[in-house]
Design an enzyme around this catalytic site. Structure first.
Site, PDB file in Angstrom:
ATOM      1  N   GLU A 112       0.865  -1.260   0.030  1.00 34.12           N
ATOM      2  CA  GLU A 112       0.012   0.007   0.114  1.00 34.12           C
ATOM      3  C   GLU A 112       0.997   1.300  -0.082  1.00 34.12           C
ATOM      4  OE1 GLU A 112      -1.802  -1.957   3.183  1.00 34.12           O
ATOM      5  OE2 GLU A 112      -2.332  -3.047   1.402  1.00 34.12           O
ATOM      6  N   ASP A 117      -5.586   8.185  11.218  1.00 32.35           N
ATOM      7  CA  ASP A 117      -4.078   7.890  11.207  1.00 32.35           C
ATOM      8  C   ASP A 117      -3.524   8.160  12.777  1.00 32.35           C
ATOM      9  OD1 ASP A 117      -3.216   6.182   9.102  1.00 32.35           O
ATOM     10  OD2 ASP A 117      -3.647   7.897   7.866  1.00 32.35           O
TER      11      ASP A 117
END
EC number: 4.2.1.20
Lengths: 253, 393
Positions: free
Chosen positions: A45, A56
């Site tokens: 990714e 995140d």
């Protein structure tokens, strides 16, 4: 057949690595990808950095901020990747937030991905419903797989719906939380892994968030097709540099 | 054309819920329940009582005689500055804390820029005996020390947001991350008409008490419910949403939204989203926002900490695009002068946010018999340091 689907058919547990494009240095992107493939990673990714990455934790926030300061943009990333299929054959997925893709133009973005040889996208803040109604046809036109997330709080009914529109794998978020490395999983995760495994979904599941070492990788892949390591890998290259990537992968399996 | 939210959570092309799957259960729970809960008699009774007895509503609709004489028009000030805690923000936090209780939540999180929403949240959490965590940018913590102290006295934990630009947008990111990490017991009290659906609609509805009162108050004073204009400042846009709400469909009422131009719209130090922004996604909502052409969010600037948000709520984006509201930008200097003028003419020290709205009279000429209602969203106590520095008092 899309490289992701082909990979998912292999009779093995898959290891995927997330890293932020343009980090540690702007032009490290291609070298990181090539090194990961040589180290035996199954797919990658590539994080397209965003100024406000809601899902995140601190590690990937910091790498995203650094990458943007290094000068990473959507255009720069596409330029860096333009010849990537000459050297790399494993599946490549771009993971990023919706706003930069929307500004580039969703169709233009998918078209570019097809040209380069990007196989799929993970867009955490693009709602499933919105994708299904407005963008699915575009993704399919360019052969781009969209990967959806599920979490321990996602209802069975919604998981069935997500399964029905998934044409690659389902990204199982390991626990309630943002991205970040954990040392081990507890009973809550085990119960959740079992619950999903027992649903016999069509799409294979790959577990992410909190995978950091051989132990968590094995725990995750005992129930799922594969696992994704992000923050732990980003931390590692921050400390050791990208030359040591093979050493990190060796410690996982 | 409708100016209210549609069943999918959109205002025209703006709105929606662009959230990671981790937030879906929380936001969906709220979406399915908020209207039902707000319509319950027990909810309405408690909300109305608290607004009356605790907040001090209705706030006066004050005819500003000397200001009106100076600008040769009829100016009424809606005195939200007289609300408990010093601004309109508390209307929303009272509503949301009751909502959180109905949803069975026992922990509250909030974001704050200048600290007004943080104080209003800490206040209602103290009132209800509920744990409260407020995220605030590290830079804002340094420049808004009195409000940090107020929140602490009220029992809240103030957590510095250390990511990104360490101001309001980053505090919002941190609050959203906290909610992702605590999906079951926590309610997130967003302070403005921003965020994923149903927040913009819910917050607007809680703030709509402002225009509900203006209607009957104006009827008493002028014999008509509708003014010619309603003026309010817009950062995220909650006080404007409240002041506009019951006039959205009243076409003869002009709506004027005042944004912060900072050092000037073209200076690179501005928060004038309607001029500098374009369509994008921020904090879970498709709206107008200030961003690079690459889609990275730009840090705004204004002397007023309550107006330096890089977007506007989706309702305002729709009001702007549809031209239902007129958007005006006011610089730091214009706002500061207008704030001082209100002190001198009416004996009211306004919040610098509200001073931006007051500066409209220098930019736009009104007719002598126009009735202009200006929402004075907050009082200036919190801004004394900025006023002192600016005017060398």
């Amino acid at each position: 057949m899309n490289r992701i689907n082909k990979k998912l058919q292999e009779d093995k547990k898959l290891l995927s690595i997330y890293f932020t494009a343009g980090y540690p240095k702007l032009n490290d992107t291609v070298e990181v990808i090539e090194s990961l493939e040589k180290s035996g990673v199954d797919f990658i990714e590539i994080g397209l950095p965003f100024s406000d990455p809601l899902a995140d934790g601190p590690t990937i926030q910091a790498s995203s901020t650094a990458a943007l300061e290094n000068g990473m943009t959507t255009e720069v990333l596409f330029n860096q990747l333009k010849d990537i299929r000459k050297t790399v054959s494993i599946p490549l997925i771009i993971m990023g937030y919706f706003n930069p893709m929307m500004q580039y133009g969703v169709e233009a973005f998918c078209k570019k991905c097809e040209e380069i040889g990007i196989d799929g996208l993970i867009i955490p803040d693009l709602p499933v419903q919105d994708y299904n109604e407005n963008y699915k046809a575009i993704f399919e036109k360019y052969g781009i797989i969209n990967v959806f997330l599920i979490t321990p709080q996602t209802s069975d009914e919604r998981i069935r719906f997500i399964d029905s529109i998934s044409n690659g794998f389902i990204y199982m978020v390991s626990s309630a939380g943002v991205t970040g490395a954990k040392d081990s999983f507890g009973n809550t995760q085990e119960t959740y892994f079992d619950r999903i495994a027992s649903m016999n979904l069509n799409a294979p599941q790959v577990i992410g968030f909190g995978i950091s070492n051989a132990e968590t990788f094995q725990q995750a892949t005992s129930k799922a097709k594969g696992a994704i390591i992000g923050s732990a890998f980003v931390n590692y290259i921050t400390d050791k540099g990208i030359d040591k990537i093979p050493d990190f992968i060796t410690t996982i399996r | 054309m409708s100016y209210f939210v549609d069943e999918n959570g959109y205002y025209g092309q703006f709105g929606g819920a662009y959230i990671p799957e981790m937030l879906y259960p929380n936001v969906e729970e709220l979406r399915q329940n908020y209207l039902k809960i707000m319509q319950e008699d027990s909810f309405k009774k408690e909300f109305d009582e608290l607004l009356k007895e605790y907040v001090g509503r209705p706030t006066p609709l004050y005819f500003a005689k000397r200001l009106s004489e100076k600008y040769n028009t009829k100016i009424y000030l809606k005195r939200e500055d007289l609300c408990h805690t010093g601004a309109h923000k508390v209307n929303n936090t009272i509503g949301q804390i009751l909502m959180a209780k109905k949803l069975g939540k026992n922990r509250i999180i909030a974001e704050t820029g200048a600290g007004q929403h943080g104080v209003a949240t800490a206040t209602v959490c103290a009132l209800m005996g509920i744990e409260c965590v407020v995220y605030m940018g590290e830079i804002d913590i340094a420049r808004q020390a009195p409000n940090v102290a107020r929140m602490k006295m009220l029992g809240a934990t103030v957590v510095p947001a250390l990511s990104g630009s360490r101001t309001l947008k980053d505090a919002t990111n941190e609050a959203i991350r906290d909610w992702i990490n605590n999906p079951v017991d926590t309610h997130y009290i967003i302070g403005s008409v921003v965020g994923p659906h149903p927040y913009p609609d819910m917050v607007a509805k809680f703030q709509s008490v402002i225009s509900e009162e203006i209607k009957w108050q104006l009827k008493e004073k002028e014999g008509k419910e509708n003014p010619d204009y309603v003026v309010a400042c817009v950062g995220g846009g909650s006080n404007a949403a409240g002041a506009f709400y019951h006039y959205l469909d009243e076409k003869e009422v002009g709506l004027i939204a005042v944004e912060a131009a900072g050092l000037g719209v073209d200076s690179g130090e501005s928060a004038a989203t309607s001029v500098l922004g374009n369509e994008g996604v921020i904090h879970g909502s498709k709206t107008l926002l200030m961003q690079t052409k690459d889609g990275q969010i730009i840090e705004p600037y204004s002397i007023s900490a309550g107006l330096d948000y890089p977007g506007v709520g989706p309702l305002h984006a729709h009001l702007c695009e549809s031209k239902r509201a007129e958007f005006i930008s006011i610089t730091d200097d214009e706002a500061m002068q207008a704030g001082l003028e209100l002190c001198e003419l009416e004996g009211i020290i306004p919040a610098i946010e509200s001073s931006h709205a007051l500066a409209v009279f220098k930019q736009k000429e009104f007719k002598k018999d126009d009735v202009v209602v200006l929402n004075l969203s907050g009082r200036g106590d919190k801004d004394l340091n900025t006023y002192i520095k600016y005017f060398k008092l």
